[in-house]
Design a protein around this motif. Structure first.
Motif, PDB file in Angstrom:
ATOM      1  N   GLU A  65      36.572  37.484  53.053  1.00 42.92           N
ATOM      2  CA  GLU A  65      36.073  36.173  52.630  1.00 42.92           C
ATOM      3  C   GLU A  65      37.143  35.425  51.838  1.00 42.92           C
ATOM      4  N   PRO A  66      37.337  34.121  52.120  1.00 44.89           N
ATOM      5  CA  PRO A  66      38.309  33.343  51.348  1.00 44.89           C
ATOM      6  C   PRO A  66      37.782  33.048  49.951  1.00 44.89           C
ATOM      7  N   GLY A  67      38.616  33.243  48.944  1.00 45.50           N
ATOM      8  CA  GLY A  67      38.185  32.990  47.573  1.00 45.50           C
ATOM      9  C   GLY A  67      39.105  33.666  46.579  1.00 45.50           C
ATOM     10  N   LEU A  68      38.612  33.795  45.361  1.00 42.74           N
ATOM     11  CA  LEU A  68      39.431  34.240  44.238  1.00 42.74           C
ATOM     12  C   LEU A  68      39.168  35.715  43.909  1.00 42.74           C
ATOM     13  N   TYR A  69      40.237  36.502  43.963  1.00 45.06           N
ATOM     14  CA  TYR A  69      40.199  37.922  43.632  1.00 45.06           C
ATOM     15  C   TYR A  69      41.213  38.150  42.513  1.00 45.06           C
ATOM     16  N   TRP A  70      41.445  39.398  42.134  1.00 45.81           N
ATOM     17  CA  TRP A  70      42.522  39.653  41.170  1.00 45.81           C
ATOM     18  C   TRP A  70      42.985  41.088  41.281  1.00 45.81           C
ATOM     19  N   TYR A  71      44.168  41.350  40.734  1.00 49.17           N
ATOM     20  CA  TYR A  71      44.691  42.712  40.717  1.00 49.17           C
ATOM     21  C   TYR A  71      44.912  43.118  39.266  1.00 49.17           C
ATOM     22  N   SER A  88      47.831  42.211  34.846  1.00 49.97           N
ATOM     23  CA  SER A  88      46.885  41.747  35.864  1.00 49.97           C
ATOM     24  C   SER A  88      47.331  40.380  36.355  1.00 49.97           C
ATOM     25  N   GLY A  89      46.705  39.904  37.405  1.00 55.49           N
ATOM     26  CA  GLY A  89      46.976  38.549  37.888  1.00 55.49           C
ATOM     27  C   GLY A  89      45.955  38.143  38.929  1.00 55.49           C
ATOM     28  N   ALA A  90      45.959  36.852  39.277  1.00 54.27           N
ATOM     29  CA  ALA A  90      44.993  36.322  40.247  1.00 54.27           C
ATOM     30  C   ALA A  90      45.495  36.530  41.667  1.00 54.27           C
ATOM     31  N   LEU A  91      44.554  36.685  42.597  1.00 51.64           N
ATOM     32  CA  LEU A  91      44.851  36.742  44.035  1.00 51.64           C
ATOM     33  C   LEU A  91      43.957  35.712  44.708  1.00 51.64           C
ATOM     34  N   VAL A  92      44.521  34.854  45.536  1.00 48.97           N
ATOM     35  CA  VAL A  92      43.698  33.878  46.258  1.00 48.97           C
ATOM     36  C   VAL A  92      43.800  34.156  47.745  1.00 48.97           C
ATOM     37  N   VAL A  93      42.653  34.351  48.390  1.00 50.79           N
ATOM     38  CA  VAL A  93      42.609  34.388  49.855  1.00 50.79           C
ATOM     39  C   VAL A  93      42.294  32.962  50.300  1.00 50.79           C
ATOM     40  N   VAL A 171      39.306  33.291  36.585  1.00 51.33           N
ATOM     41  CA  VAL A 171      39.245  34.759  36.598  1.00 51.33           C
ATOM     42  C   VAL A 171      38.979  35.240  35.182  1.00 51.33           C
ATOM     43  N   ASN A 172      37.965  36.060  34.997  1.00 46.79           N
ATOM     44  CA  ASN A 172      37.804  36.730  33.714  1.00 46.79           C
ATOM     45  C   ASN A 172      38.638  38.003  33.753  1.00 46.79           C
ATOM     46  N   ALA A 173      39.897  37.895  33.288  1.00 46.77           N
ATOM     47  CA  ALA A 173      40.815  39.032  33.287  1.00 46.77           C
ATOM     48  C   ALA A 173      40.827  39.709  31.921  1.00 46.77           C
ATOM     49  N   SER A 174      39.795  39.445  31.111  1.00 47.90           N
ATOM     50  CA  SER A 174      39.704  40.135  29.825  1.00 47.90           C
ATOM     51  C   SER A 174      39.322  41.579  30.082  1.00 47.90           C
TER      52      SER A 174
END
Ligand code: CU
Length: 423
Positions: A65-71, A88-93, A171-174
């Protein structure tokens, strides 16, 4: 990235050699429906000690699915400090506009929220007990020892013209913090959560107008913000995390300042192209009845800071707590028998929330992380928090061994994680 791409990473652990903590690290591709086996999204056997390297090759399915993920790093026992320190960081499909053409032409704002510690004693038991005692007197008082940043800065500002619509991707990367996001003075238009557009489930609208959206640790929210004729702010309201929870006070994340320029200022992305939405048979068809029903109980000992799932702390050597079949869905009842919030997350897949504390959830929406309310004690009875979810094991790409856990990473490090085998 695009669906069908491959993520190839040469991962170098350049942290110093250390005894405690051992400074081991790796990567997790949060929310992605990809293989849990090496050299892909394997957090169990892929681990780099200082000086070691890992070679990741993650095949992103054509129907991702296209959208916002993170690593982020996912080393059991060290996740909390590594993630809160920024690993950490954001990943966008790409391709969200195929679900929601409303975002075409909008300026995009990719916002990564973190909660770095500024007190080296933050994680000691004494500091924790002191904080808890203070919080009982002042539930929305200051968050001792931590502060919130947006893309690494504390007083972010975002320019927006009156009436202009912008696409915020958050992204809640907390490591441990909830955000109850809102824009003062207006509603937000929710487009996606946890990487999946809100209309991924058939029959749902493409944009949902809301006063606020709760984003648990590791969750993502993508929404449309309309510029007001006066300055306002993107804010999180204070969250009641329960008598034993850490304080999550009200915090201003970014000032929205009025942009008087006629032209857009420079931005990374303005979505233009649009195609047909990808078809994903594992999401769009009618779901089969659950092949199994399971109970997952989160418990803890607040005095020792030990955390359990079904009475057990995570052990790398233990057999999987759950064995499931690929090609099925399962109904899981997740119980919180503690007096603080926990956030349930499962790797490799998404789930539908069916009910919260017995109340049916009408909006069908795929998530990978969900808040589990804390338990309540009345004079006679104890009511654990309870969330029923339908977990999707339909896609055979996820066959293998992976984990589910609480995404307050202090709890995960403290034992609140378990293995699952899908075969
Ligand atoms: Cu937890």
């Amino acid at each position: 990235m695009n669906p069908g791409d491959s993520i190839d990473i040469e991962y170098v652990n350049a942290l110093p050699v250390s005894k405690e903590p051992p400074n081991m690290t790796n990567l997790h591709f949060h929310g992605m429906t990809v293989s849990p086996n090496a050299p892909a999204d394997d957090v169990l056997t892929m681990m780099a000690m200082p000086g070691q390297r890992l070679h990741y090759r993650v095949a992103v399915p054509r129907n991702q699915e296209p959208g916002l993920y993170w690593y982020h790093t996912h080393a059991h026992g060290e996740s909390n400090w590594q993630v809160e320190s920024g690993m950490s960081g954001a990943l966008v499909v790409d391709g969200i506009e195929t679900h929601d053409p409303a975002v075409l032409g909008m300026r995009e704002r990719l916002l990564v929220l973190r909660d770095p510690q500024n007190d080296p004693d933050y994680h000691t038991l004494n500091a924790m007990r002191r904080m808890r005692a203070e919080k009982r007197n002042l539930p929305c008082g200051p968050e001792d020892g931590r502060h919130v940043t947006v893309n690494g800065i504390t007083n972010a500002s975002i320019a927006i013209r009156p009436g202009e619509q912008q696409f915020f991707r958050v992204v809640n990367a907390s490591a441990d913090r909830y955000f109850d996001l809102r824009v003062d003075g207006e509603q937000i238009g929710l487009v996606a959560q946890d990487g999946y557009a809100v209309n991924t489930y058939p029959g749902q609208p493409s944009v949902i107008d809301l006063a606020h959206v709760l984003v648990p640790p590791a969750g993502r929210a993508e929404f449309i913000v309309r510029g007001l004729p006066h300055p306002t702010s993107l804010r999180s309201a204070c969250i009641d995390t329960g008598p034993d929870g850490d304080p999550n006070p009200d915090v201003t994340l970014a000032s929205l300042v009025v942009d008087h320029s006629a032209q857009s200022n420079a931005v990374d992305v303005v979505r233009a192209a649009t195609g047909a939405p990808i078809s994903n048979p594992y999401l769009s068809t009618a779901l089969p009845p659950p092949a199994a029903k399971r109970n997952i109980v989160f418990s803890e000992d607040p005095e020792t800071n030990r955390f359990y799932i079904n009475g057990r702390m995570f052990s790398a050597n233990a057999p999987p707590m759950v064995v499931s079949r690929a090609g099925t869905v399962e109904e899981w009842t997740i119980e919180n028998s503690t007096f603080e919030l926990h956030a349930f997350h499962i790797h490799q897949t998404h789930f539908l929330v069916e009910s919260i504390n017995g109340a049916p959830v009408r909006r069908r929406q795929w998530l990978d992380t969900v808040n589990i309310p804390y338990a309540r004690q009345t004079s006679r009875t104890f009511h654990p928090g309870k969330v029923v979810v339908l977990v999707n094991f339909l896609n055979p790409v996820i066959k293998g061994e992976f984990v589910f856990h609480c995404h307050l990473l202090e709890h995960e490090d403290g034992g609140m994680m378990a293995k699952i085998l899908v075969r």
